[in-house]
Design a protein around this motif. Structure first.
Motif, short mmCIF file in Angstrom:
data_model
loop_
_atom_site.label_atom_id
_atom_site.label_comp_id
_atom_site.label_asym_id
_atom_site.label_seq_id
_atom_site.Cartn_x
_atom_site.Cartn_y
_atom_site.Cartn_z
N ALA A 1 0.83 -1.21 0.00
CA ALA A 1 0.00 0.00 0.00
C ALA A 1 0.86 1.26 0.00
N LEU A 2 1.94 1.25 0.77
CA LEU A 2 2.81 2.43 0.88
C LEU A 2 3.56 2.71 -0.42
N LEU A 3 3.98 1.66 -1.11
CA LEU A 3 4.66 1.85 -2.39
C LEU A 3 3.72 2.43 -3.44
N LYS A 4 2.45 2.00 -3.41
CA LYS A 4 1.45 2.60 -4.31
C LYS A 4 1.29 4.09 -4.01
N ALA A 5 1.21 4.40 -2.71
CA ALA A 5 1.05 5.79 -2.29
C ALA A 5 2.24 6.63 -2.74
N SER A 6 3.45 6.11 -2.57
CA SER A 6 4.64 6.88 -2.93
C SER A 6 4.67 7.18 -4.43
N GLU A 7 4.25 6.22 -5.24
CA GLU A 7 4.22 6.44 -6.68
C GLU A 7 3.22 7.53 -7.06
N ILE A 8 2.05 7.49 -6.42
CA ILE A 8 1.01 8.49 -6.71
C ILE A 8 1.47 9.88 -6.28
N PHE A 9 2.05 10.00 -5.09
CA PHE A 9 2.50 11.31 -4.61
C PHE A 9 3.67 11.84 -5.43
N ARG A 10 4.52 10.92 -5.89
CA ARG A 10 5.65 11.34 -6.74
C ARG A 10 5.11 11.91 -8.05
N LYS B 1 3.62 14.79 1.26
CA LYS B 1 3.09 13.43 1.42
C LYS B 1 4.12 12.37 1.04
N LEU B 2 4.95 12.67 0.05
CA LEU B 2 5.98 11.72 -0.36
C LEU B 2 6.98 11.52 0.77
N ALA B 3 7.39 12.61 1.43
CA ALA B 3 8.33 12.50 2.55
C ALA B 3 7.71 11.69 3.69
N GLU B 4 6.44 11.93 3.96
CA GLU B 4 5.75 11.18 5.02
C GLU B 4 5.71 9.68 4.67
N THR B 5 5.44 9.39 3.40
CA THR B 5 5.34 8.00 2.97
C THR B 5 6.69 7.29 3.07
N TYR B 6 7.76 7.96 2.61
CA TYR B 6 9.10 7.38 2.73
C TYR B 6 9.42 7.06 4.20
N ASN B 7 9.04 7.97 5.09
CA ASN B 7 9.33 7.76 6.51
C ASN B 7 8.62 6.51 7.03
N ILE B 8 7.38 6.31 6.62
CA ILE B 8 6.63 5.15 7.11
C ILE B 8 7.12 3.87 6.44
N ILE B 9 7.55 3.95 5.19
CA ILE B 9 8.19 2.79 4.56
C ILE B 9 9.45 2.42 5.35
N GLY B 10 10.19 3.44 5.79
CA GLY B 10 11.37 3.20 6.62
C GLY B 10 11.01 2.48 7.91
N ILE B 11 9.92 2.92 8.54
CA ILE B 11 9.47 2.27 9.78
C ILE B 11 9.09 0.82 9.50
N ASN B 12 8.45 0.59 8.35
CA ASN B 12 8.07 -0.77 7.96
C ASN B 12 9.30 -1.68 7.89
N TYR B 13 10.33 -1.21 7.21
CA TYR B 13 11.56 -2.01 7.10
C TYR B 13 12.26 -2.14 8.46
N TYR B 14 12.24 -1.07 9.24
CA TYR B 14 12.86 -1.09 10.57
C TYR B 14 12.21 -2.17 11.44
N ASP B 15 10.88 -2.23 11.41
CA ASP B 15 10.17 -3.22 12.23
C ASP B 15 10.48 -4.65 11.79
N GLN B 16 10.91 -4.80 10.54
CA GLN B 16 11.30 -6.13 10.05
C GLN B 16 12.80 -6.38 10.19
N LYS B 17 13.48 -5.42 10.83
CA LYS B 17 14.93 -5.50 11.07
C LYS B 17 15.73 -5.45 9.77
N ALA C 1 2.18 13.14 -8.53
CA ALA C 1 1.39 14.35 -8.25
C ALA C 1 2.26 15.53 -7.85
N GLY C 2 3.53 15.27 -7.56
CA GLY C 2 4.43 16.34 -7.14
C GLY C 2 4.18 16.81 -5.72
N ASP C 3 3.60 15.94 -4.87
CA ASP C 3 3.33 16.30 -3.48
C ASP C 3 4.51 15.86 -2.61
#
Length: 218
Positions: A114-123, A130-146, A125-127
């Motif tokens: 879901a987050l990768l879809k969001a990042s593509e759409i915001f990219r 929202k793109l920075a917010e999405t990257y941060n949460i993708i980072g948290i996703n990977y962090y939680d998976q170590k 759209a030039g937002d």
């Protein structure tokens, strides 16, 4: 006063959704009530986009109250509405929120999709916000998976955008997250450097809750 001046149903729906959005941060229950009214009016009048927005705000308000199953069901319904209305930007916003919900439920693969879809759409759209917010949460996703290298890459992507935007609150979050990665890799010198960067910003912009997290991480 503006609500009572809005006599046309379409104007009332828009205003109710705006009120819902304005209360999301400080009073999610009040936000939900406004969004619920907007949804009822929009459903009656056949306003698909505003109904989907109302469902979106109802979902986010439940997420903020940690009612994740209710939030999920509402967001899926909202996303379906945006898809039918061909509103890709709001569809992207619903993807971002779904990613957050999946993350809270430890469904990391679904969250990432879901987050990768969001990042593509915001990219597209030039937002940048929202793109920075999405990257941060993708980072948290990977962090939680170590998966710390992938987490670091996404936190850096978010940080680079927020540096350009001069988004201090966002940068403090990035600095804290990067510090966490270094701490888990037992690289304490850069970890302390990033925690101190976060502390400096959070002190300056008066964010006591974030400061407490920073000091606890140290």
């Amino acid at each position: 006063r503006e609500f009572y001046l809005a006599t046309h149903p379409a104007e009332k729906i828009i205003l109710l959704n705006l009120l819902a959005e304005s209360y999301l941060k400080d009073n999610p229950l009040k936000a939900y009530n406004y969004a619920f009214q907007a949804r009822s009016l929009a459903e009656t009048s056949g306003n698909l986009t505003e109904e989907a927005k109302a469902l979106y705000y109802m979902s986010v308000s439940n997420y903020k109250q940690e009612n994740y199953i209710v939030a999920y069901n509402l967001m899926v319904e909202s996303q379906d509405g945006f898809n039918k209305a061909c509103d890709m930007y709001w569809y992207g916003k619903s993807c971002l929120e779904l990613g957050k919900i999946y993350e809270r439920q430890f469904e990391f693969e679904k969250a990432l999709e879901a987050l990768l879809k969001a990042s593509e759409i915001f990219r597209n759209a030039g937002d940048s916000v929202k793109l920075a917010e999405t990257y941060n949460i993708i980072g948290i996703n990977y962090y939680d998976q170590k998966e710390y290298d992938k987490a670091y890459e996404n936190f850096q992507n978010s940080m680079n955008i927020r540096l350009q935007l001069k988004d201090e609150a966002g940068l403090a979050s990035n600095y804290n997250n990067i510090g966490e990665i270094y701490r888990h890799k037992n690289e304490l010198t850069p970890a302390l450097e990033y925690f101190n960067k976060a502390i400096k910003i959070n002190n300056r912009i008066n964010r006591p809750q974030s400061l407490a997290i920073n000091y606890d991480n140290m």
